[in-house]
Design a protein around this motif. Structure first.
Motif, PDB file in Angstrom:
ATOM      1  N   VAL A 154       0.797  -1.132   0.026  1.00  0.00           N
ATOM      2  CA  VAL A 154      -0.019  -0.109   0.120  1.00  0.00           C
ATOM      3  C   VAL A 154       0.782   1.150   0.014  1.00  0.00           C
ATOM      4  CG1 VAL A 154      -1.862   0.982   1.001  1.00  0.00           C
ATOM      5  CG2 VAL A 154      -1.526  -1.186   1.422  1.00  0.00           C
ATOM      6  N   THR A 163      -2.717   6.270   3.357  1.00  0.00           N
ATOM      7  CA  THR A 163      -2.036   5.249   3.296  1.00  0.00           C
ATOM      8  C   THR A 163      -1.982   4.186   4.486  1.00  0.00           C
ATOM      9  OG1 THR A 163      -0.691   6.476   1.523  1.00  0.00           O
ATOM     10  CG2 THR A 163       0.035   3.832   2.341  1.00  0.00           C
ATOM     11  N   THR A 166      -5.348   2.355   5.546  1.00  0.00           N
ATOM     12  CA  THR A 166      -5.660   1.723   4.609  1.00  0.00           C
ATOM     13  C   THR A 166      -5.126   0.243   4.932  1.00  0.00           C
ATOM     14  OG1 THR A 166      -6.097   3.444   2.906  1.00  0.00           O
ATOM     15  CG2 THR A 166      -6.008   1.029   2.169  1.00  0.00           C
ATOM     16  N   GLN A 169      -6.378  -1.290   8.239  1.00  0.00           N
ATOM     17  CA  GLN A 169      -7.513  -2.068   8.043  1.00  0.00           C
ATOM     18  C   GLN A 169      -7.636  -3.054   7.063  1.00  0.00           C
ATOM     19  OE1 GLN A 169     -10.167  -1.415  10.015  1.00  0.00           O
ATOM     20  NE2 GLN A 169      -9.178   0.154  10.943  1.00  0.00           N
ATOM     21  N   VAL A 289      -2.833   4.693  -2.995  1.00  0.00           N
ATOM     22  CA  VAL A 289      -3.914   5.215  -2.604  1.00  0.00           C
ATOM     23  C   VAL A 289      -3.746   7.046  -2.812  1.00  0.00           C
ATOM     24  CG1 VAL A 289      -4.969   5.953  -0.514  1.00  0.00           C
ATOM     25  CG2 VAL A 289      -3.870   3.714  -0.463  1.00  0.00           C
ATOM     26  N   VAL A 321      -6.484   3.310  -5.361  1.00  0.00           N
ATOM     27  CA  VAL A 321      -7.656   3.216  -4.430  1.00  0.00           C
ATOM     28  C   VAL A 321      -8.063   4.537  -3.845  1.00  0.00           C
ATOM     29  CG1 VAL A 321      -8.368   2.586  -1.930  1.00  0.00           C
ATOM     30  CG2 VAL A 321      -7.106   0.891  -3.132  1.00  0.00           C
ATOM     31  N   ASN A 323      -9.330   7.529  -1.728  1.00  0.00           N
ATOM     32  CA  ASN A 323      -9.822   7.593  -0.357  1.00  0.00           C
ATOM     33  C   ASN A 323     -10.468   8.893  -0.422  1.00  0.00           C
ATOM     34  OD1 ASN A 323      -9.933   7.268   2.438  1.00  0.00           O
ATOM     35  ND2 ASN A 323      -8.069   7.942   2.714  1.00  0.00           N
ATOM     36  N   VAL A 349     -13.333   4.709  -0.689  1.00  0.00           N
ATOM     37  CA  VAL A 349     -13.736   4.996   0.871  1.00  0.00           C
ATOM     38  C   VAL A 349     -13.912   6.354   0.984  1.00  0.00           C
ATOM     39  CG1 VAL A 349     -12.362   4.873   2.989  1.00  0.00           C
ATOM     40  CG2 VAL A 349     -11.351   3.419   1.010  1.00  0.00           C
ATOM     41  N   LEU A 378     -13.319  -0.138   3.697  1.00  0.00           N
ATOM     42  CA  LEU A 378     -11.940  -0.778   3.811  1.00  0.00           C
ATOM     43  C   LEU A 378     -11.754  -2.198   3.965  1.00  0.00           C
ATOM     44  CD1 LEU A 378     -10.012   1.963   5.575  1.00  0.00           C
ATOM     45  CD2 LEU A 378      -9.770   1.394   3.493  1.00  0.00           C
TER      46      LEU A 378
END
Length: 419
Positions: A154, A163, A166, A169, A289, A321, A323, A349, A378
């Motif tokens: 990540v 980061t 994420t 989780q 992220v 991803v 966020n 997210v 998440l």
């Protein structure tokens, strides 16, 4: 019983010469050669999944195998398939390389151009060693010989995009579903995983950097066992020690973790160093992220292009991803996909820092309420990435909670979380 020999050679001419010579060895049974490091590891993993006895006794690795360098490949084979003996074929059989090959786990070294007598002698000796190891394994010794765990990195498009949260989780979701999981803070100078999880620690990833043979006991000594069940390998408390973790050390550490845990999640932070680059290159899944704002998306595009230039990761092999997603923002996941040229996770997210603030301020994000839409998203992302057991993923789709999730509300995918 014939000795099964698997050649790992990338050059077509070298393949022909090596396989021809191997076929002339007494009691030898050369199998179809593999042409790169990925194919070799995948082949051994498939055979090991059936039985240790299905593995070849000897693997012959040519010095120009790729994309993983020959010595790094030998170390990975030695760690994950200890019943297989590896011979390195090289044009530079000097004492320095010989010592390095032995340190990395090779059982022999043969010089180019190949000679029949030397090759036959080394193959016979390594095959006898392999048979002895298998006899030892048959006595019930617990040695990992499977295909290895799933490695997920990540990384952040820039600092402050979420980061670490994420990575934490995702690891918690995998652990809660019953999969033994390791969480590694590879943000070596500014890592905050320990602060987020309220832990005090003595050992860190830097303590493994100079160890040439990371045994299960050595690894266990460096890992911090969290109350959630997560195995934590944390960034050093003194940021300058991060320089001790070289790309070679990172490869060795990731390989050792992969051999002991079903899921390995690495928080690589927003700055790319040698160790982080090696981790991203080795990962089964590389996440990047970003938040849906111009500066962060430009940072994501810059990171993707840099990874491609450095031949670390292609854009199409990277998953972004999103966020802090809201429906009203002008930059939506579809636009981010177009700008970066990457895949974008279906699960976005949502932006809701109020849900997080108390847990973040207390340094106990593992106690985040299960009613939190951020946590739900998440953990849904973990299901999308295949980090949770299938039964738990199905349970999640039905509105239930993961095993081990003690929150009071059922786990459900947020309706507006898809990108």
């Amino acid at each position: 019983m014939p000795t099964r020999i698997l050649p790992a050679v990338g050059d077509a001419d070298a393949v022909r010469s090596i396989t021809t010579l191997l076929s002339q060895l007494p009691d030898a049974e050369p199998v179809a050669p593999v042409t790169d490091s990925t194919q070799l590891v995948d082949t051994l993993a498939r055979l090991a999944a059936e039985s240790v006895d299905e593995l070849p006794e000897v693997v012959v690795v040519h010095e120009r195998i790729g994309p993983v360098p020959a010595l790094e490949l030998i170390r990975e084979v030695a760690l994950r398939f200890p019943a297989v003996g590896v011979i390195l074929v090289t044009s530079d059989p000097g004492p320095g390389l010989f010592q390095a090959a032995m340190d990395y786990g090779a059982r022999g070294l043969v010089a180019l151009p190949l000679g029949y007598e030397e090759l036959a002698s080394r193959v016979q000796a390594v095959a006898q060693w392999s048979v002895g190891v298998r006899r030892h394994l048959g006595s019930g010794v617990d040695v990992f010989t499977g295909s290895g765990g799933t490695v997920v990195t990540v990384s952040g498009a820039k600092g402050g995009v979420g980061t670490s949260l994420t990575a934490i989780q995702l690891a918690l979701a995998a652990q809660a579903s019953g999969r033994p999981t390791a969480l590694v803070d590879m943000d070596l100078q500014t890592g905050d995983v320990a602060s987020y999880l309220d832990v005090q620690f003595r050992r860190s990833v830097a303590d493994l950097a100079t160890i040439t043979d990371i045994s299960p006991r050595v690894l266990a000594d460096a890992v911090f066992r969290h109350d959630t069940g997560l195995a934590l390998l944390l960034a050093p408390g003194e940021g300058e020690r991060g320089e001790e973790v070289t790309d070679r050390a990172a490869r060795q550490i990731v390989s050792a973790l992969r051999s002991r845990y079903e899921v390995v999640v690495l928080d690589c932070g927003a700055q790319l160093g040698g160790a982080g680059a090696a981790a991203v290159e080795m990962a089964d899944t590389a996440l990047l992220v970003t938040t849906p704002d111009v500066v962060a998306v430009r940072g994501a595009k810059r990171a993707v292009r840099m990874w491609d230039r450095l031949q670390i990761r292609k854009a199409e092999e990277t998953t972004v991803v999103v966020n802090r997603h809201t429906r009203g923002t002008e930059i939506q996941p579809s636009l981010i996909r177009k700008i970066t040229g990457t895949e974008v996770a279906r699960t976005a997210v949502p932006a809701n820092f109020k849900e997080l603030q108390a847990a973040v301020d207390a340094g106990r994000v593992h106690e985040l309420d299960s009613r939190s839409t951020v946590k739900q998203a998440l953990w849904a992302l973990a299901g999308e990435l295949g980090l949770v057991r299938a039964a738990d993923a199905d349970h999640r789709k039905g509105g239930g909670r993961f095993r081990g999730d003690r929150g009071s509300a059922g786990f459900r995918r947020r309706k507006d979380g898809a990108g």
